[in-house]
Motif scaffolding. Structure first.
Motif: not given
Length: 158
Positions: A95-116
């Motif tokens: 994704l590109l945030d409001e400052d056009d900086k790329p951020v990357r996420y994987q969509i996972v289940g609750q058991a493996e979620a870790d935003a860091k």
């Protein structure tokens, strides 16, 4: 008859739950020993060690039941077998945030979620906002820190 809701998760999340279950089951004999030892001290009504061990036993048994339930409902998904142009469970999204900086996420289940680690739950505000979106779509999501805006730049299944 009630239907059982499946819990989507990656293989890493499934293994993490299995490891927690093995650890708790291994603790059972130690708890039983602690209860027996505390019982040997006599009067149970004022025996703090006995009550603590019984309380821990209840916590462990509840956790074991919860983990066994989650594992029985697990639907393990391998993102490499997925494809398409929409964001779905298991997708890795840039994704590109409001400052056009790329951020990357994987969509996972609750058991493996870790935003860091860049792994967000499909049930999180951002996860829910992303599901079904395509490259070029803009997303507005309300998080505890306020409103955030993102643009979908890339969708991968890795």
């Amino acid at each position: 008859m009630a239907t059982v809701e499946k819990m989507p998760m990656l293989a890493i999340g499934y293994e993490k739950l299995n490891e927690q279950l093995r650890t708790l089951k291994a603790e059972r004999p130690q708890i039983v020993d602690a209860i027996e030892e505390a019982r040997a001290h006599g009067d149970l009504s004022e025996n703090a060690e006995y009550h603590a061990a019984k309380e821990r036993q209840g916590q462990v048994e509840a956790s074991i039941a919860d983990l066994e339930d989650k594992l029985s409902r697990a639907q393990v998904i391998d993102p490499k077998t997925l494809s398409g142009d929409k964001i779905v469970f298991g997708a890795t999204v840039t994704l590109l945030d409001e400052d056009d900086k790329p951020v990357r996420y994987q969509i996972v289940g609750q058991a493996e979620a870790d935003a860091k680690l860049g792994m967000i739950s499909y049930n999180s505000p951002l996860g829910r906002a992303l599901i079904g979106k395509q490259v070029g779509d803009d997303i507005e999501v309300v998080v505890p820190a306020g409103e955030k805006y993102y643009g979908v730049e890339k969708i991968e299944f890795i």
